[in-house]
Design an enzyme around this catalytic site. Structure first.
Site, PDB file in Angstrom:
ATOM      1  N   ILE A 209     -11.616 -34.623  -2.843  1.00  0.00           N
ATOM      2  CA  ILE A 209     -12.739 -34.751  -3.748  1.00  0.00           C
ATOM      3  C   ILE A 209     -11.984 -35.242  -5.184  1.00  0.00           C
ATOM      4  O   ILE A 209     -12.505 -36.102  -5.781  1.00  0.00           O
ATOM      5  CB  ILE A 209     -13.356 -33.522  -4.100  1.00  0.00           C
ATOM      6  CG1 ILE A 209     -14.249 -33.119  -2.985  1.00  0.00           C
ATOM      7  CG2 ILE A 209     -14.227 -33.669  -5.358  1.00  0.00           C
ATOM      8  CD1 ILE A 209     -14.947 -31.788  -2.990  1.00  0.00           C
TER       9      ILE A 209
ATOM     10  N   THR B   4     -17.446 -29.025 -11.099  1.00  0.00           N
ATOM     11  CA  THR B   4     -18.067 -28.706  -9.777  1.00  0.00           C
ATOM     12  C   THR B   4     -17.285 -28.076  -8.511  1.00  0.00           C
ATOM     13  O   THR B   4     -17.608 -28.307  -7.416  1.00  0.00           O
ATOM     14  CB  THR B   4     -18.376 -30.415  -9.277  1.00  0.00           C
ATOM     15  OG1 THR B   4     -17.130 -30.878  -9.254  1.00  0.00           O
ATOM     16  CG2 THR B   4     -19.382 -30.791 -10.326  1.00  0.00           C
TER      17      THR B   4
ATOM     18  N   ARG C  68     -15.564 -24.237  -8.388  1.00  0.00           N
ATOM     19  CA  ARG C  68     -16.033 -22.950  -8.409  1.00  0.00           C
ATOM     20  C   ARG C  68     -16.179 -22.266  -9.664  1.00  0.00           C
ATOM     21  O   ARG C  68     -15.275 -22.447 -10.628  1.00  0.00           O
ATOM     22  CB  ARG C  68     -15.142 -22.073  -7.430  1.00  0.00           C
ATOM     23  CG  ARG C  68     -15.114 -22.395  -5.870  1.00  0.00           C
ATOM     24  CD  ARG C  68     -16.308 -21.883  -5.273  1.00  0.00           C
ATOM     25  NE  ARG C  68     -16.449 -22.174  -3.874  1.00  0.00           N
ATOM     26  CZ  ARG C  68     -16.752 -23.251  -3.299  1.00  0.00           C
ATOM     27  NH1 ARG C  68     -17.389 -24.135  -4.212  1.00  0.00           N
ATOM     28  NH2 ARG C  68     -16.811 -23.428  -1.996  1.00  0.00           N
TER      29      ARG C  68
ATOM     30  N   ASP D  27     -21.665 -27.337 -12.462  1.00  0.00           N
ATOM     31  CA  ASP D  27     -22.577 -27.175 -11.382  1.00  0.00           C
ATOM     32  C   ASP D  27     -22.378 -25.771 -10.802  1.00  0.00           C
ATOM     33  O   ASP D  27     -23.079 -25.433  -9.699  1.00  0.00           O
ATOM     34  CB  ASP D  27     -22.281 -28.218 -10.266  1.00  0.00           C
ATOM     35  CG  ASP D  27     -23.125 -28.134  -9.184  1.00  0.00           C
ATOM     36  OD1 ASP D  27     -24.402 -28.239  -9.321  1.00  0.00           O
ATOM     37  OD2 ASP D  27     -22.532 -28.182  -7.897  1.00  0.00           O
TER      38      ASP D  27
ATOM     39  N   GLU E 204     -22.938 -16.423 -10.660  1.00  0.00           N
ATOM     40  CA  GLU E 204     -23.782 -17.357  -9.938  1.00  0.00           C
ATOM     41  C   GLU E 204     -24.562 -16.600  -8.786  1.00  0.00           C
ATOM     42  O   GLU E 204     -25.470 -16.667  -8.078  1.00  0.00           O
ATOM     43  CB  GLU E 204     -23.372 -18.788  -9.809  1.00  0.00           C
ATOM     44  CG  GLU E 204     -22.475 -18.810  -8.273  1.00  0.00           C
ATOM     45  CD  GLU E 204     -22.236 -20.438  -8.207  1.00  0.00           C
ATOM     46  OE1 GLU E 204     -22.358 -20.569  -6.870  1.00  0.00           O
ATOM     47  OE2 GLU E 204     -21.845 -20.984  -9.138  1.00  0.00           O
TER      48      GLU E 204
ATOM     49  N   HIS F 113     -25.210 -25.348  -8.154  1.00  0.00           N
ATOM     50  CA  HIS F 113     -24.193 -25.402  -6.960  1.00  0.00           C
ATOM     51  C   HIS F 113     -25.005 -26.421  -6.131  1.00  0.00           C
ATOM     52  O   HIS F 113     -24.875 -25.975  -4.857  1.00  0.00           O
ATOM     53  CB  HIS F 113     -23.934 -24.247  -6.560  1.00  0.00           C
ATOM     54  CG  HIS F 113     -22.325 -24.147  -5.848  1.00  0.00           C
ATOM     55  ND1 HIS F 113     -21.784 -23.041  -5.862  1.00  0.00           N
ATOM     56  CD2 HIS F 113     -21.896 -25.261  -5.003  1.00  0.00           C
ATOM     57  CE1 HIS F 113     -20.434 -23.321  -4.997  1.00  0.00           C
ATOM     58  NE2 HIS F 113     -20.784 -24.466  -4.617  1.00  0.00           N
ATOM     59  N   THR F 114     -25.137 -27.701  -6.479  1.00  0.00           N
ATOM     60  CA  THR F 114     -25.670 -28.768  -5.659  1.00  0.00           C
ATOM     61  C   THR F 114     -25.096 -29.842  -5.382  1.00  0.00           C
ATOM     62  O   THR F 114     -25.605 -30.821  -4.647  1.00  0.00           O
ATOM     63  CB  THR F 114     -27.367 -28.818  -6.099  1.00  0.00           C
ATOM     64  OG1 THR F 114     -28.007 -29.644  -5.289  1.00  0.00           O
ATOM     65  CG2 THR F 114     -27.064 -29.840  -7.508  1.00  0.00           C
ATOM     66  N   ALA F 115     -23.880 -29.998  -6.038  1.00  0.00           N
ATOM     67  CA  ALA F 115     -23.427 -31.332  -5.924  1.00  0.00           C
ATOM     68  C   ALA F 115     -22.933 -31.747  -4.488  1.00  0.00           C
ATOM     69  O   ALA F 115     -22.809 -32.982  -4.205  1.00  0.00           O
ATOM     70  CB  ALA F 115     -21.764 -31.030  -6.752  1.00  0.00           C
ATOM     71  N   TYR F 116     -22.550 -30.665  -3.508  1.00  0.00           N
ATOM     72  CA  TYR F 116     -22.226 -31.044  -2.059  1.00  0.00           C
ATOM     73  C   TYR F 116     -23.639 -31.443  -1.491  1.00  0.00           C
ATOM     74  O   TYR F 116     -23.343 -31.999  -0.316  1.00  0.00           O
ATOM     75  CB  TYR F 116     -21.523 -29.773  -1.675  1.00  0.00           C
ATOM     76  CG  TYR F 116     -22.762 -28.900  -1.100  1.00  0.00           C
ATOM     77  CD1 TYR F 116     -23.177 -28.895   0.089  1.00  0.00           C
ATOM     78  CD2 TYR F 116     -23.105 -27.971  -2.095  1.00  0.00           C
ATOM     79  CE1 TYR F 116     -24.138 -27.774   0.433  1.00  0.00           C
ATOM     80  CE2 TYR F 116     -23.931 -26.952  -1.647  1.00  0.00           C
ATOM     81  CZ  TYR F 116     -24.590 -26.769  -0.477  1.00  0.00           C
ATOM     82  OH  TYR F 116     -25.801 -25.886  -0.155  1.00  0.00           O
TER      83      TYR F 116
END
Length: 340
Positions: free
Chosen positions: A175, A247, A249, A273, A278, A310-313
């Site tokens: 990444i 993005t 953890r 993110d 969370e 936590h939606t980047a993936y």
């Protein structure tokens, strides 16, 4: 300090269909994942048991008769759960994530359970990271909110252009490398810290990166060595007016120290993110409940802080990769056991 990437399972091999003999219990299976498991599993010769529930001591009986289970990243897999899975006959866990920090891998290994992650398209997170960078340096949150209220005046805070900025990339695995590649197209100066890969970035010590970067973006796995990687001391080392992008953890950043630096004006902004604490908040509808993580509302109230859950993936391509490679991991494990 140099960070090693989390060992990753191989990408999906070419697997010939066969009579479904391998059984996989899939925990924390979302509806979109279920569609893909039902499509792919029969074609790959696998029978699946799907449940939306996260794996727990109360539902490990669903895995009875299966050596392999697949779990999501949203819930912790504790030693008690691992022991219950082992008693049910499970010897392999494929987590549908790159990170394994939600699983006590050391304990799993001790009781005879192998844990592996999946690989998926790094472009999903890399694209999202660049989007967050652009939104942060162009004050997108304030601009959009004002426009939603029909206030179309120019914001007093002018934006910045990436070609004028130095970006520090901490962690250059798949990444991080994809992020570096994208930044070249914007003309940014790129510094990097971590295990060297075939990138055009200039590798420097961490303190040099922090002092020199207008934007710092985090792409290392979460481990005891990287927990609070950006804590109070390192945040003080950062260039005044810098932006932080995360993005990876949430616990890579000490949230209280970040909030303090943002409120004092030492940092110009953050785009996150992922956030510390969370769990139990992200992926849930919290509109009618109190958010117990008191730092999260403080961050969200700031005009220079962007938060996403936590939606980047989460793209079509990455989701398909995740499901296919989780199945492949289980098949590869059983194949190794048969021929080992």
């Amino acid at each position: 300090m140099t960070f090693s990437p989390v060992p990753q399972a191989a990408s999906a091999p070419s697997i010939s269909p066969s009579v479904p003999t391998t059984g996989i219990t899939v925990y924390g299976c979302g509806r979109d994942e279920a569609v893909l498991f039902r499509e792919m599993a029969p074609r790959l010769g696998v029978r699946t048991t799907l449940t939306e529930a996260a794996v727990s001591e109360g539902n490990t009986e669903l895995a009875s008769g299966s050596q392999c289970v697949s779990v999501g990243h949203k819930s912790p897999v504790t030693p008690a759960v691992l022991l219950s899975l082992r008693r049910a006959g499970v010897t392999y866990i494929s987590t549908r994530s790159i990170g394994c920090n939600h699983i006590d891998v050391e304990y799993a290994t001790r009781i005879g359970i192998t844990v592996e992650n999946v690989v998926y398209s790094p472009d999903s997170v890399a694209d999202y990271t660049l989007m967050l960078m652009l939104m942060a340096v162009r004050n997108a949150k304030t601009t959009v909110r004002r426009a939603d209220l029909h206030d179309y005046r120019l914001n007093e805070a002018r934006g910045k252009e990436l070609r004028d900025l130095t970006v520090g990339v901490i962690g250059t695995g798949r990444i991080g490398t994809a992020v570096v590649d994208r930044l070249q197209g914007f003309g940014s100066r790129v510094l990097a810290h971590g295990s060297r890969s075939a990138t055009t970035a200039d590798y420097v010590p961490l303190d040099v990166l922090l002092r020199s970067s207008d934007i710092v973006t985090l792409h290392v796995p979460l481990s005891p060595d990287t927990h609070h990687l950006l804590g109070e001391r390192r945040i003080r080392q950062m260039k005044k007016g810098a932006f932080v992008i995360n993005t990876g953890r949430g616990p890579l950043i000490e949230t209280e120290a970040l909030v303090s630096a943002l409120e004092s004006g030492r940092l110009s902004g953050a785009a996150l993110d992922v956030v510390e604490g969370e769990e139990g908040i992200f992926y849930a509808d919290c509109r009618d409940r109190l958010i117990e993580n008191t730092l999260l509302p403080r961050l969200q109230s700031m005009p220079n802080v962007l938060i996403s859950p936590h939606t980047a993936y989460y793209t079509d391509h990455a989701l398909r990769d995740t499901v296919e490679n989780s199945i492949a991991n289980c098949l590869n494990f059983e194949s190794r056991k048969q021929h080992g």
